[in-house]
Write an enzyme that holds these catalytic residues in place. Structure first.
Site, PDB file in Angstrom:
ATOM      1  CD  GLU A   3      -3.410   2.242 -10.790  1.00 61.97           C
ATOM      2  OE1 GLU A   3      -4.360   2.072 -11.585  1.00 61.97           O
ATOM      3  OE2 GLU A   3      -3.567   2.718  -9.651  1.00 61.97           O
TER       4      GLU A   3
ATOM      5  CB  ILE B  65      -0.989  -0.008   1.200  1.00 63.85           C
ATOM      6  CG1 ILE B  65      -1.851  -1.291   1.151  1.00 63.85           C
ATOM      7  CG2 ILE B  65      -1.855   1.253   1.200  1.00 63.85           C
ATOM      8  CD1 ILE B  65      -2.576  -1.549  -0.165  1.00 63.85           C
TER       9      ILE B  65
HETATM   10  C1  LIG Z   1       5.740  -0.360  -5.104  1.00 57.84           C
HETATM   11  C2  LIG Z   1       4.338  -0.889  -5.185  1.00 57.84           C
HETATM   12  C3  LIG Z   1       3.280  -0.043  -4.916  1.00 57.84           C
HETATM   13  C4  LIG Z   1       1.971  -0.537  -4.943  1.00 57.84           C
HETATM   14  N1  LIG Z   1       0.936   0.296  -4.539  1.00 57.84           N
HETATM   15  C5  LIG Z   1      -0.296  -0.248  -4.359  1.00 57.84           C
HETATM   16  C6  LIG Z   1      -1.336   0.512  -3.719  1.00 57.84           C
HETATM   17  O1  LIG Z   1      -1.149   1.682  -3.345  1.00 57.84           O
HETATM   18  N2  LIG Z   1      -2.541  -0.089  -3.514  1.00 57.84           N
HETATM   19  C7  LIG Z   1      -2.781  -1.372  -3.881  1.00 57.84           C
HETATM   20  O2  LIG Z   1      -3.875  -1.845  -3.655  1.00 57.84           O
HETATM   21  N3  LIG Z   1      -1.820  -2.115  -4.490  1.00 57.84           N
HETATM   22  C8  LIG Z   1      -0.587  -1.587  -4.720  1.00 57.84           C
HETATM   23  N4  LIG Z   1       0.425  -2.342  -5.277  1.00 57.84           N
HETATM   24  C9  LIG Z   1       0.140  -3.738  -5.642  1.00 57.84           C
HETATM   25  C10 LIG Z   1       0.149  -3.973  -7.149  1.00 57.84           C
HETATM   26  O3  LIG Z   1      -0.968  -3.387  -7.752  1.00 57.84           O
HETATM   27  C11 LIG Z   1       0.222  -5.508  -7.358  1.00 57.84           C
HETATM   28  O4  LIG Z   1       1.530  -5.916  -6.966  1.00 57.84           O
HETATM   29  C12 LIG Z   1      -0.067  -5.911  -8.789  1.00 57.84           C
HETATM   30  O5  LIG Z   1      -1.414  -5.694  -9.117  1.00 57.84           O
HETATM   31  C13 LIG Z   1       0.239  -7.404  -9.035  1.00 57.84           C
HETATM   32  O6  LIG Z   1      -0.331  -8.206  -8.038  1.00 57.84           O
HETATM   33  P1  LIG Z   1       0.571  -9.286  -7.277  1.00 57.84           P
HETATM   34  O7  LIG Z   1       1.802  -8.606  -6.795  1.00 57.84           O
HETATM   35  O8  LIG Z   1      -0.264  -9.966  -6.271  1.00 57.84           O
HETATM   36  O9  LIG Z   1       1.016 -10.297  -8.401  1.00 57.84           O
HETATM   37  P2  LIG Z   1       0.178 -11.571  -8.911  1.00 57.84           P
HETATM   38  O10 LIG Z   1      -1.219 -11.181  -9.209  1.00 57.84           O
HETATM   39  O11 LIG Z   1       0.410 -12.695  -7.967  1.00 57.84           O
HETATM   40  O12 LIG Z   1       0.908 -11.882 -10.289  1.00 57.84           O
HETATM   41  C14 LIG Z   1       2.128 -12.641 -10.373  1.00 57.84           C
HETATM   42  C15 LIG Z   1       2.433 -12.853 -11.853  1.00 57.84           C
HETATM   43  O13 LIG Z   1       1.372 -13.608 -12.469  1.00 57.84           O
HETATM   44  C16 LIG Z   1       0.850 -12.904 -13.574  1.00 57.84           C
HETATM   45  N5  LIG Z   1      -0.603 -13.110 -13.684  1.00 57.84           N
HETATM   46  C17 LIG Z   1      -1.534 -13.070 -12.699  1.00 57.84           C
HETATM   47  N6  LIG Z   1      -2.762 -13.267 -13.188  1.00 57.84           N
HETATM   48  C18 LIG Z   1      -2.614 -13.417 -14.530  1.00 57.84           C
HETATM   49  C19 LIG Z   1      -3.511 -13.627 -15.624  1.00 57.84           C
HETATM   50  N7  LIG Z   1      -4.839 -13.695 -15.433  1.00 57.84           N
HETATM   51  N8  LIG Z   1      -3.005 -13.731 -16.880  1.00 57.84           N
HETATM   52  C20 LIG Z   1      -1.654 -13.627 -17.098  1.00 57.84           C
HETATM   53  N9  LIG Z   1      -0.765 -13.424 -16.109  1.00 57.84           N
HETATM   54  C21 LIG Z   1      -1.234 -13.321 -14.848  1.00 57.84           C
HETATM   55  C22 LIG Z   1       1.159 -11.436 -13.288  1.00 57.84           C
HETATM   56  O14 LIG Z   1       1.178 -10.644 -14.468  1.00 57.84           O
HETATM   57  C23 LIG Z   1       2.543 -11.548 -12.640  1.00 57.84           C
HETATM   58  O15 LIG Z   1       3.514 -11.662 -13.640  1.00 57.84           O
HETATM   59  C24 LIG Z   1       1.728  -1.870  -5.303  1.00 57.84           C
HETATM   60  C25 LIG Z   1       2.807  -2.723  -5.622  1.00 57.84           C
HETATM   61  C26 LIG Z   1       4.086  -2.251  -5.528  1.00 57.84           C
HETATM   62  C27 LIG Z   1       5.227  -3.203  -5.789  1.00 57.84           C
END
Ligand SMILES: Cc1cc2nc3c(=O)[nH]c(=O)nc-3n(C[C@H](O)[C@H](O)[C@H](O)COP(=O)(O)OP(=O)(O)OC[C@H]3O[C@@H](n4cnc5c(N)ncnc54)[C@H](O)[C@@H]3O)c2cc1C
Length: 379
Positions: free
Chosen positions: A364, A156
């Site tokens: 995002e 977050i």
């Molecule tokens: C510095 C930073 C700031 C952030 N700020 C915020 C914030 O303010 N608020 C907030 O809510 N979140 C925030 N996030 C979270 C961010 O939005 C998520 O990390 C991102 O959406 C990916 O989710 P995950 O990390 O759980 O990866 P996962 O969803 O576990 O994905 C892992 C891998 O699998 C792939 N994958 C997953 N599903 C699919 C699919 N259907 N098809 C193909 N590939 C897929 C992904 O592309 C990725 O390569 C932040 C993250 C970071 C690192």
């Protein structure tokens, strides 16, 4: 379609660029190395209307159009992505309050965010649910005229510096994406705890935390929008959020290109400037072309977001984010190559740009998710 900025937009770009060059650039490396949140610069940026520039004038904001706000983001990140992120994300989540919140929420919180007094955070992601927003498990259960919120939110932005959070919860857990509700939660509420994450690859001046919600009680008036409509409300903002990330990537790539151009003009090998070698010139030409292509897509996405054409906004925002973020990393990589060994150490900013650019491919919605959206829209 010609992208000719208005006089006002050009003036905005100039003003942010001057602020970036005079105030941000000189302290960028120090903030990265010390992982220091730039509270003093946030204050100065707020005085100039660069914090949450889209907040309407009646709530103390600048009421900028989408393209102008895109330019602000681009220039803040061009000055430095870490500090740019800290300043530019102060209003993260406040869009939801602006569009769906009750009047009291706007008067109480938008004014404080616009003035720089308070930051907002947007709590969507969870340890087990990132890309799959519909899967979130944070629960909000009704108890009389209150709701009790329990769950964990991960990654977050502004987690430890925000005074207010917009928290996505499940109110009807069996209904998937149809059971999600947004709540406005002051971060000093009992049971709202944060754990700072400070081992990031890049944008180290920006704040990041895990948020733990343990029996947090909020009155029913704190529902933002409608109960069980939160997912649809959230979808409304992904196009503008992704356009903003595309602008972050363009700013970072432009900074890397600027640094590479300067270095190519200074460094000599074999008795001539390295910028006179065609191999280096071709690199610079490709970098510049990709930066301009990314900028064009980002501005086009901004114009669709402004127009209210949701389908085109969604498609162009995903294309802009995908293209700009992938190329920002590539451009920063090539900027390191132009610097040779000097690009591999912190004496020059290009290694930082390379680390900072990387986040734009992840948050995002990852690049993979953008491709899914783009492909779906082509059907
Ligand atoms: C510095 C930073 C700031 C952030 N700020 C915020 C914030 O303010 N608020 C907030 O809510 N979140 C925030 N996030 C979270 C961010 O939005 C998520 O990390 C991102 O959406 C990916 O989710 P995950 O990390 O759980 O990866 P996962 O969803 O576990 O994905 C892992 C891998 O699998 C792939 N994958 C997953 N599903 C699919 C699919 N259907 N098809 C193909 N590939 C897929 C992904 O592309 C990725 O390569 C932040 C993250 C970071 C690192």
């Amino acid at each position: 379609m010609a992208f000719r900025l208005s006089d006002e937009q050009r003036a905005i770009r100039e003003a942010v660029r001057t602020f970036g060059e005079e105030e941000i650039r000189p302290v960028a490396r120090e903030h990265d190395e010390q992982k220091k949140y730039p509270a003093d610069l946030v204050k100065k940026a707020a005085e100039l209307d660069f914090v949450a520039p889209s907040i309407p004038v009646e709530y103390g904001g600048a009421g900028m159009d989408v393209l102008s706000a895109t330019i602000v983001t681009e220039e803040l990140w061009r000055a430095d992505p870490g500090i740019g992120s800290a300043i530019g994300s102060r209003g993260f989540g406040s869009n939801m309050i602006r569009k769906y919140g009750d009047e009291w929420m706007k008067e109480e919180w938008l004014t404080r965010i616009a003035s720089g007094e308070s930051a907002c955070c947007s709590c969507i992601s969870e340890p087990a649910h990132g890309s799959n927003v519909a899967g979130i498990e944070t629960r909000a259960e009704r108890d009389g005229d209150e709701y009790v919120i329990d769950g964990n939110k991960m990654w977050i932005t502004n987690g430890t510096v925000a005074d207010v959070a917009v928290v996505m919860t499940k109110t009807s857990p069996d209904e998937g994406h149809r059971g999600i509700t947004a709540f406005l939660v002051p971060t000093d509420a009992d049971g709202f705890e944060t754990e700072k994450i400070d081992n990031k690859l890049g944008i180290r001046a920006s704040d990041l935390a895990e948020v733990i919600l343990d029996g947090v009680r909020v009155p029913e008036e704190n529902v933002v929008g409608e109960v069980d409509e939160g997912f649809y409300q959230l979808m409304d903002f992904f196009a503008s959020g992704r356009t903003s990330v595309a602008a972050q990537a363009v700013g970072t790539a432009q900074a890397a290109l600027d640094a590479a151009l300067d270095y190519a003009d200074e460094r000599e090998q074999f008795g001539q400037k390295i910028g006179e070698f065609q191999a280096i010139q071709h690199k610079l030409a490709e970098m510049a072309t990709n930066v301009e292509a990314a900028r064009s897509l980002a501005y086009r996405a901004a114009s669709y977001v402004e127009s209210g054409d949701d389908q085109m906004a969604t498609q162009f925002a995903s294309m802009a984010k995908l293209f700009a973020s992938e190329h920002a990393v590539d451009v920063a990589d090539e900027a390191i190559q132009v610097h040779g060994g000097a690009g591999f150490v912190t004496d020059h900013p290009v290694e930082r740009y390379y680390r900072d650019a990387r986040i734009t491919k992840i948050y995002e919605g990852t690049s993979e998710i953008q491709k899914n959206i783009i492909a779906d829209n082509l059907q």
